[in-house]
Design a protein around this motif. Structure first.
Motif, PDB file in Angstrom:
ATOM      1  N   GLY A   1       2.752   0.526  -0.229  1.00  0.00           N
ATOM      2  CA  GLY A   1       2.597   0.127   1.164  1.00  0.00           C
ATOM      3  C   GLY A   1       1.180  -0.362   1.405  1.00  0.00           C
ATOM      4  O   GLY A   1       0.367  -0.471   0.483  1.00  0.00           O
ATOM      5  N   ILE A   2       0.889  -0.644   2.659  1.00  0.00           N
ATOM      6  CA  ILE A   2      -0.417  -1.194   3.051  1.00  0.00           C
ATOM      7  C   ILE A   2      -0.861  -0.511   4.341  1.00  0.00           C
ATOM      8  O   ILE A   2      -0.051  -0.312   5.242  1.00  0.00           O
ATOM      9  CB  ILE A   2      -0.328  -2.716   3.284  1.00  0.00           C
ATOM     10  N   ASP A   3      -2.127  -0.161   4.442  1.00  0.00           N
ATOM     11  CA  ASP A   3      -2.837   0.295   5.643  1.00  0.00           C
ATOM     12  C   ASP A   3      -3.714   1.508   5.380  1.00  0.00           C
ATOM     13  O   ASP A   3      -4.765   1.641   5.982  1.00  0.00           O
ATOM     14  CB  ASP A   3      -1.931   0.612   6.837  1.00  0.00           C
ATOM     15  N   GLY A   4      -3.246   2.447   4.551  1.00  0.00           N
ATOM     16  CA  GLY A   4      -4.024   3.656   4.337  1.00  0.00           C
ATOM     17  C   GLY A   4      -3.949   4.630   5.495  1.00  0.00           C
ATOM     18  O   GLY A   4      -4.945   5.284   5.811  1.00  0.00           O
ATOM     19  N   VAL A   5      -2.766   4.766   6.132  1.00  0.00           N
ATOM     20  CA  VAL A   5      -2.620   5.776   7.182  1.00  0.00           C
ATOM     21  C   VAL A   5      -2.620   7.160   6.532  1.00  0.00           C
ATOM     22  O   VAL A   5      -2.429   7.310   5.328  1.00  0.00           O
ATOM     23  CB  VAL A   5      -1.343   5.553   8.017  1.00  0.00           C
ATOM     24  N   THR A   6      -2.805   8.184   7.328  1.00  0.00           N
ATOM     25  CA  THR A   6      -3.043   9.527   6.793  1.00  0.00           C
ATOM     26  C   THR A   6      -1.905  10.026   5.914  1.00  0.00           C
ATOM     27  O   THR A   6      -2.141  10.541   4.806  1.00  0.00           O
ATOM     28  CB  THR A   6      -3.293  10.514   7.945  1.00  0.00           C
ATOM     29  N   ASP A   7      -0.663   9.905   6.375  1.00  0.00           N
ATOM     30  CA  ASP A   7       0.461  10.379   5.565  1.00  0.00           C
ATOM     31  C   ASP A   7       0.576   9.612   4.252  1.00  0.00           C
ATOM     32  O   ASP A   7       1.003  10.164   3.231  1.00  0.00           O
ATOM     33  CB  ASP A   7       1.774  10.266   6.342  1.00  0.00           C
ATOM     34  N   ALA A   8       0.191   8.350   4.260  1.00  0.00           N
ATOM     35  CA  ALA A   8       0.218   7.567   3.028  1.00  0.00           C
ATOM     36  C   ALA A   8      -0.859   8.052   2.060  1.00  0.00           C
ATOM     37  O   ALA A   8      -0.636   8.115   0.845  1.00  0.00           O
ATOM     38  CB  ALA A   8       0.038   6.085   3.321  1.00  0.00           C
ATOM     39  N   LEU A   9      -2.036   8.394   2.588  1.00  0.00           N
ATOM     40  CA  LEU A   9      -3.086   8.939   1.724  1.00  0.00           C
ATOM     41  C   LEU A   9      -2.597  10.222   1.050  1.00  0.00           C
ATOM     42  O   LEU A   9      -2.819  10.441  -0.148  1.00  0.00           O
ATOM     43  CB  LEU A   9      -4.346   9.217   2.539  1.00  0.00           C
ATOM     44  N   LEU A  10      -1.909  11.060   1.813  1.00  0.00           N
ATOM     45  CA  LEU A  10      -1.363  12.295   1.253  1.00  0.00           C
ATOM     46  C   LEU A  10      -0.296  11.995   0.204  1.00  0.00           C
ATOM     47  O   LEU A  10      -0.204  12.680  -0.823  1.00  0.00           O
ATOM     48  CB  LEU A  10      -0.788  13.166   2.369  1.00  0.00           C
ATOM     49  N   ALA A  11       0.517  10.967   0.453  1.00  0.00           N
ATOM     50  CA  ALA A  11       1.557  10.587  -0.510  1.00  0.00           C
ATOM     51  C   ALA A  11       0.956  10.010  -1.783  1.00  0.00           C
ATOM     52  O   ALA A  11       1.474  10.221  -2.882  1.00  0.00           O
ATOM     53  CB  ALA A  11       2.523   9.588   0.128  1.00  0.00           C
ATOM     54  N   VAL A  12      -0.148   9.259  -1.651  1.00  0.00           N
ATOM     55  CA  VAL A  12      -0.854   8.768  -2.835  1.00  0.00           C
ATOM     56  C   VAL A  12      -1.384   9.955  -3.639  1.00  0.00           C
ATOM     57  O   VAL A  12      -1.257  10.005  -4.867  1.00  0.00           O
ATOM     58  CB  VAL A  12      -2.016   7.827  -2.441  1.00  0.00           C
ATOM     59  N   LYS A  13      -1.954  10.910  -2.934  1.00  0.00           N
ATOM     60  CA  LYS A  13      -2.489  12.106  -3.612  1.00  0.00           C
ATOM     61  C   LYS A  13      -1.387  12.853  -4.345  1.00  0.00           C
ATOM     62  O   LYS A  13      -1.610  13.420  -5.422  1.00  0.00           O
ATOM     63  CB  LYS A  13      -3.174  13.011  -2.592  1.00  0.00           C
TER      64      LYS A  13
ATOM     65  N   ILE B   1       8.872  -2.524  -2.239  1.00  0.00           N
ATOM     66  CA  ILE B   1       7.690  -3.208  -1.716  1.00  0.00           C
ATOM     67  C   ILE B   1       7.792  -3.155  -0.195  1.00  0.00           C
ATOM     68  O   ILE B   1       8.600  -3.855   0.410  1.00  0.00           O
ATOM     69  CB  ILE B   1       7.613  -4.662  -2.205  1.00  0.00           C
ATOM     70  N   ALA B   2       6.993  -2.284   0.412  1.00  0.00           N
ATOM     71  CA  ALA B   2       7.004  -2.111   1.868  1.00  0.00           C
ATOM     72  C   ALA B   2       5.732  -2.721   2.432  1.00  0.00           C
ATOM     73  O   ALA B   2       4.639  -2.403   1.979  1.00  0.00           O
ATOM     74  CB  ALA B   2       7.104  -0.634   2.233  1.00  0.00           C
ATOM     75  N   GLN B   3       5.860  -3.569   3.431  1.00  0.00           N
ATOM     76  CA  GLN B   3       4.698  -4.311   3.914  1.00  0.00           C
ATOM     77  C   GLN B   3       3.755  -3.502   4.794  1.00  0.00           C
ATOM     78  O   GLN B   3       2.727  -4.017   5.228  1.00  0.00           O
ATOM     79  CB  GLN B   3       5.161  -5.596   4.615  1.00  0.00           C
ATOM     80  N   ASN B   4       4.088  -2.240   5.055  1.00  0.00           N
ATOM     81  CA  ASN B   4       3.084  -1.316   5.592  1.00  0.00           C
ATOM     82  C   ASN B   4       3.426   0.097   5.131  1.00  0.00           C
ATOM     83  O   ASN B   4       4.513   0.360   4.593  1.00  0.00           O
ATOM     84  CB  ASN B   4       2.935  -1.414   7.113  1.00  0.00           C
ATOM     85  N   ASP B   5       2.500   1.018   5.320  1.00  0.00           N
ATOM     86  CA  ASP B   5       2.676   2.385   4.847  1.00  0.00           C
ATOM     87  C   ASP B   5       3.807   3.112   5.563  1.00  0.00           C
ATOM     88  O   ASP B   5       4.539   3.900   4.954  1.00  0.00           O
ATOM     89  CB  ASP B   5       1.386   3.183   5.037  1.00  0.00           C
ATOM     90  N   GLU B   6       3.914   2.912   6.886  1.00  0.00           N
ATOM     91  CA  GLU B   6       4.951   3.616   7.633  1.00  0.00           C
ATOM     92  C   GLU B   6       6.324   3.351   7.019  1.00  0.00           C
ATOM     93  O   GLU B   6       7.149   4.269   6.883  1.00  0.00           O
ATOM     94  CB  GLU B   6       4.930   3.183   9.104  1.00  0.00           C
TER      95      GLU B   6
END
Length: 328
Positions: free
Chosen positions: A243-255, A215-220
């Motif tokens: 994580g939380i925020d929806g930064v670009t690398d996180a969107l790619l990781a979700v994908k 459980i990470a409190q932000n995407d980074e």
């Protein structure tokens, strides 16, 4: 990143409040806790793309607080000395920022909070998202994925910042629903991918084969944990990570199926706060940002409310491509 566009209502707003503002261009400062990571860069970029800024109706200055409450205090003193007309505040510390708000209020300068909170009754209004809700949402994702059993670690934001405090409250709410889950480790990585990677490397060594959820409190920080897992030769799919925020690398990781994320609309938070600041400066001003049409449930209410809640958007396989397209 795609710039926010104008609408016909924006042009109408220009007639309502723009002429008076152009005659005596107001000075607005934005004191943000730090600009190293992508989320606050998104926030700051959106502020610069606000129609009133692009049309030259306001003199905007963005201050980088460098993740230091004392630096932010000094920046407030600069804005007070230079006679700024309004301040937008994204504090690094929920308590330490109160003195800065008080000093601005004593100087007759309205202060509008955005993204993170400050513990002060003198704040004119706040535009942000419910961090308790996001902390619960990410915690529930991880716990549901591991079947409410096993061991998790929690990577926290900067201790004393409102997002860290409130997201942890949400994390605890989710954990209370799964009493059999054990929290093996809990520590701050200060919103940093690199710090989170080091933490996760240490935890994987200290608890070999025991960690099932992150459980990470932000995407980074979630991305840092993923890097540590990969570096250890482990399979990311064996872990539930959020994580939380929806930064670009996180969107790619979700994908890629590596993590879950919740989009925090920093652009709406920034532009909403500027609309409120301009309303405080000029009572005839009408909001120029399109975010009020994007989130009609938020309700402008003539800029009179003390709280404006920007909704969260869970990132899914269905919407992730559209969200990524907005970053191009």
């Amino acid at each position: 990143m795609k710039h926010l566009g104008k609408t016909l209502t924006v042009m109408a707003a220009l007639l309502a409040g723009g002429a008076a503002m152009a005659a005596d261009k107001p000075k607005v400062g934005a004191a943000v806790y730090g600009l190293n990571a992508e989320f606050m860069q998104i926030w700051a970029n959106a502020l610069q793309q606000h129609p009133a800024v692009k049309d030259g109706l306001v003199d905007l200055t963005i201050f980088d607080g460098r993740y230091d409450a004392l630096v932010q205090q000094e920046q407030f003193e600069t804005m007070i000395t230079q006679g700024f007309d309004a301040i937008i505040f994204v504090p690094i510390d929920i308590e330490a920022g109160a003195t800065a708000v008080e000093n601005a209020a004593d100087a007759g300068i309205p202060v509008f909070g955005s993204n993170t909170r400050v513990n002060s009754d003198l704040l004119n209004a706040y535009v942000g998202s419910d961090d308790v809700q996001s902390g619960y949402m990410e915690g529930k994702f991880v716990l549901d994925k591991i079947g409410c059993t096993g061991n998790v670690v929690i990577i926290e934001g900067p201790i004393g910042q409102s997002a860290q405090i409130q997201r942890f409250e949400g994390n605890e709410k989710a954990l209370a629903e799964c009493p059999d889950v054990k929290v093996l480790e809990q520590q701050t990585a200060n919103w940093s991918r690199a710090e989170a990677q080091k933490l996760m490397e240490n935890w994987l060594t200290a608890h070999p084969g025991e960690i099932t959820g992150v459980i990470a409190q932000n995407d980074e920080m979630a991305l840092g944990a993923i890097e540590a897992i990969k570096a250890a030769g482990l399979n990311v799919s064996d872990f539930a990570i959020a994580g939380i925020d929806g930064v670009t690398d996180a969107l790619l990781a979700v994908k890629a199926g590596e993590m879950a994320s919740i989009l925090q609309d920093g652009g709406a938070q920034a532009q909403g706060a500027l609309d409120l600041a301009l309303k405080a400066i000029n009572a005839d001003y009408q909001p120029m940002s399109p975010i009020w049409e994007k989130y009609p449930e938020m309700g402008w209410n003539d800029g009179a409310d003390k709280e404006y809640n920007v909704p969260w958007t869970p990132v899914t396989t269905e919407n992730v491509d559209g969200l990524l397209a907005e970053r191009q």
